[in-house]
Design a protein around this motif. Structure first.
Motif, mmCIF file in Angstrom:
data_model
loop_
_atom_site.group_PDB
_atom_site.id
_atom_site.type_symbol
_atom_site.label_atom_id
_atom_site.label_comp_id
_atom_site.label_asym_id
_atom_site.label_seq_id
_atom_site.Cartn_x
_atom_site.Cartn_y
_atom_site.Cartn_z
ATOM 1 N N GLU A 1 -2.627 5.390 10.370
ATOM 2 C CA GLU A 1 -1.442 5.852 11.299
ATOM 3 C C GLU A 1 -0.312 5.211 11.556
ATOM 4 N N ARG A 2 -0.249 3.634 11.208
ATOM 5 C CA ARG A 2 0.934 2.904 11.138
ATOM 6 C C ARG A 2 1.191 2.331 9.783
ATOM 7 N N LEU A 3 0.984 3.092 8.803
ATOM 8 C CA LEU A 3 1.322 2.503 7.246
ATOM 9 C C LEU A 3 2.303 3.524 7.100
ATOM 10 N N PRO A 4 3.436 2.955 6.438
ATOM 11 C CA PRO A 4 4.578 3.706 6.176
ATOM 12 C C PRO A 4 4.391 4.348 5.090
ATOM 13 N N PRO A 5 5.167 5.543 4.671
ATOM 14 C CA PRO A 5 4.925 6.460 3.495
ATOM 15 C C PRO A 5 4.570 5.555 2.069
ATOM 16 N N GLU A 6 5.647 4.406 2.050
ATOM 17 C CA GLU A 6 5.811 3.901 0.733
ATOM 18 C C GLU A 6 4.279 3.150 0.582
ATOM 19 N N LYS A 7 3.642 2.643 1.472
ATOM 20 C CA LYS A 7 2.387 2.045 1.115
ATOM 21 C C LYS A 7 1.191 2.832 1.214
ATOM 22 N N ARG A 8 1.388 4.164 0.886
ATOM 23 C CA ARG A 8 0.194 5.120 1.303
ATOM 24 C C ARG A 8 -0.339 5.640 -0.287
ATOM 25 N N ASN A 9 0.634 5.478 -1.106
ATOM 26 C CA ASN A 9 0.220 5.999 -2.575
ATOM 27 C C ASN A 9 -0.134 7.486 -2.620
ATOM 28 N N HIS B 1 10.631 7.292 -0.389
ATOM 29 C CA HIS B 1 9.578 6.564 0.227
ATOM 30 C C HIS B 1 8.298 7.101 -0.341
ATOM 31 N N SER B 2 8.096 8.271 -0.334
ATOM 32 C CA SER B 2 6.761 8.819 -0.590
ATOM 33 C C SER B 2 6.287 8.287 -2.126
ATOM 34 N N LEU B 3 7.521 7.947 -2.907
ATOM 35 C CA LEU B 3 7.105 7.482 -4.266
ATOM 36 C C LEU B 3 6.998 5.825 -4.429
ATOM 37 N N GLY B 4 7.129 5.437 -3.201
ATOM 38 C CA GLY B 4 6.934 3.787 -3.339
ATOM 39 C C GLY B 4 8.224 2.877 -2.816
#
Lengths: 373, 269
Positions: free
Chosen positions: A84-92, B175-178
């Motif tokens: 829930e608190r992970l930003p999009p760039e860290k979700r892969n 962002h979604s791409l890293g």
């Protein structure tokens, strides 16, 4: 019930879920909840579609999974870890946006190569991966073009290649085919489905187009008013809708008010508005007393012929309109004291109908559903 | 412009009058240019038209005389510093205001734009009194700060206009791409709002380079800018070097205008 087997209610939660929503709620103003008590598991390798009208909470749910929105309450697990608190760039997670969101100042190859730089893939290795990703969507020759020089369908493919190039385990799509014309859309549906099965990716797909959902999905979650109304495979969803909303949203359905009289041989016996008695399957969930509707699809209504098989409902009505639609006739009938009923009758089985005449129709009790409300 | 052959005499007459009036207005507007440019190339030390003999002596004076040359350098330095500051601040402000959850957007936008609307003398007097408290009068920093206040609204407006067509999903996609916040900004957002930033920067540069009132209040001889030097030059002694300076300013304005036109043409193509 088939829908119960695929359901994700308490106790039935499998351990191979890649994504797990637990009691997730989302509100922007603290008063109205866009998503209410969401519980949903997405299995590894599954193609799950969130289907619903606009404002039903499906896109908000997708945005929470992608990391662009935070749930107000509840937990989202990705691969066993709370995110829930992970930003999009860290979700892969690969994300395909509604309008593709290709970077206009970069070439196609630069767009597809964008995620690789953040994963330490450079030079020849990166070029190879980009070429392979573009090959997968048949755009090998387009690497040097700008997105603006491509057609809508090609841009869609680039967005797909960019979301797949870094081999994410999960790919999210937000109405990715909405801007394409019908023919292209149908072709892309099949292409996306092929990619998903051949690469074994888990996909969560958002759409308001029910035929798209039925074509591509392993399971469909029908959203309405911030809740999942039904979660089932396409066939179950189509044949056994659990409530009036699902019955009306997926395909076409005649829903006619009725009252429960009793049970007979596992079928429910109901009384229609004009007093006539019909039988219906799906009685298990129906309790006597409440408002009920009998639901039957237009294609399950036929002309009554000489010897009806046992378990067949017979009724008659007055033809109001007849439309010729090539392979079938669409018959609008008034039956059961003023209730409008639509029937689809194959042209081969139809005789000439005229508005105003009385027709005798039949429907199998097994094709009828009894719904609350 | 041209009438069909079946036009009546009265139609022809009215067309001639309209065209004649339009040309007269145009001449009135650009007449100063016809005077200043030839005079700057005149050999005579006083303003006489028509020019009898041409020379570059006033341009030599402009670049050779330390007072004029320093003024040009001061103007250029102040304008460049103002442009950098105003473009940075204006872009940041525009980015903040463009956020969908930004509170009191209209009021804050109005406040940011106000230096464009408030009479320049008020800005000048206000800056003079306020900056005096901090010892910023008669300093280059003071001049740059005041010019930045005047120039920032242009950047806010141009960048806001560009952002209104910017698809925020591009940032989300990055962002979604890293890409983290800063990386997404520099690699995706910035290149896409750059045309707005450059237009704003050109306006900011021109604002500072042409500005005379605030500069009169805030500068001493050392920081004197070109417009101030021209202004005092006119008061002290009539010198055609002013014409050379004016021609230089004019050329610069035209160049900036052309740059802006090229930029917007590229954007709409």
């Amino acid at each position: 019930m088939a829908s119960m087997q695929t359901g994700t209610h308490a106790g039935g939660r499998s351990s191979d879920a890649l994504v797990r929503f637990t009691q997730v709620k989302k509100s922007y103003d603290g008063i109205h909840y866009v998503v209410k008590d969401l519980n949903l598991d997405v299995a590894k390798g599954e193609f799950l579609t969130m289907l619903g009208p606009s404002g039903s909470g499906k896109t908000t749910t997708l945005m929470m999974l992608g990391g662009f929105e935070r749930p107000t309450l509840g937990q989202i697990m990705l691969d066993g870890k709370p995110v829930e608190r992970l930003p999009p760039e860290k979700r892969n997670i690969g994300f395909v946006f509604q309008n593709y969101a290709l970077f206009p100042h970069m070439t196609v190859a630069e767009n597809v190569g964008f995620p690789l730089r953040y994963r330490g893939i450079k030079g020849e290795a990166a070029r190879e991966k980009v070429a392979r990703a573009l090959g997968r969507v048949s755009l090998e020759a387009m690497g040097d073009r700008r997105p603006a020089q491509l057609s809508g369908g090609q841009q869609q493919r680039v967005a797909l290649a960019r979301a797949l190039v870094f081999e994410p385990s999960l790919v999210l799509m937000d109405e990715p085919l909405g801007a394409l014309d019908k023919q292209l859309r149908e072709r892309m549906q099949i292409e996306i489905k092929h990619l998903q099965t051949s690469l074994g990716i888990t996909m969560v797909y958002v759409t308001h187009d029910q035929s798209e959902a039925l074509t591509m999905s392993d399971r469909i979650a029908v959203f309405h008013d911030g809740r999942i109304q039904q979660l089932a495979d396409p066939k179950t969803l189509y044949n056994a809708p659990e409530n009036r909303f699902v019955a009306g949203f997926i395909g076409e359905n005649n829903t006619m008010p009725c009252t429960l009289v009793g049970h007979e041989n596992g079928l429910a016996v109901v009384r229609m508005a004009d007093g006539s008695i019909l039988k219906s399957a799906g009685a298990a969930q129906a309790s006597a007393g409440g408002d009920l509707s009998l639901s039957v699809r237009p294609e399950n209504i036929a002309q009554a012929d000489g010897q009806p098989a046992p378990g067949t409902n017979l009724f008659s009505g007055t033809v109001t309109e007849v439309f010729f639609l090539g392979d079938h006739l669409r018959l609008s009938v008034t039956a059961f004291a003023g209730q409008a009923v639509t029937a689809r009758i194959p042209v081969s089985a139809a005789r000439g109908f005229k508005p105003g005449e009385t027709v005798h129709l039949s429907c199998n009790a097994a094709d009828c559903r009894l719904l609350e409300g | 412009m041209w009438l069909p052959s079946y036009a009546t005499p009265s139609e022809r007459l009215s067309r001639i009058l309209v065209v004649g009036f339009a040309v007269a207005v145009l001449l009135f507007l650009i007449a100063p240019l016809f005077i200043i440019v030839p005079l700057s190339f005149s050999k005579d030390p006083f303003f006489t038209l028509p020019v009898r003999e041409y020379s570059l002596r006033w341009y030599e004076d402009l670049f050779g005389n330390p007072r004029w040359f320093n003024a040009m350098v001061n103007s250029a330095v102040a304008a460049v510093l103002t442009t950098i500051l105003a473009t940075t601040l204006g872009t940041l402000a525009a980015l903040g205001i463009a956020r969908p959850d930004f509170p009191y957007r209209r009021a804050i936008m109005a406040l940011l734009i106000s230096p464009m609307i408030v009479p320049i003398v008020i800005v000048a007097v206000g800056s003079y009194l306020f900056f005096g408290q901090f010892g910023l009068t008669n300093t280059r920093a003071g001049l740059v700060f005041a010019h930045t206040a005047l120039a920032t609204p242009f950047v806010v407006i141009t960048v806001t206009a560009t952002l209104s067509t910017y698809d925020t999903n591009l940032t989300r996609a990055a962002h979604s791409l890293g890409a983290s916040g800063l990386s997404a900004f520099f690699r995706v957002t910035l290149p896409n709002i750059l045309p707005g930033m450059v237009s704003g920067a050109i306006f900011a540069f021109a604002t500072s380079f042409d500005e005379v009132v605030v500069a009169l209040f805030l500068t001493a001889a050392e920081q004197r800018t070109l417009p101030v030097q021209m202004f005092s030059g006119i008061r002290d002694q009539i010198n055609p070097t002013i014409m050379a300076a004016a021609t230089m300013l004019l050329t610069l304005s035209i160049l900036l205008f052309v740059a802006l036109a090229l930029l917007t043409r590229k954007k709409t193509r």
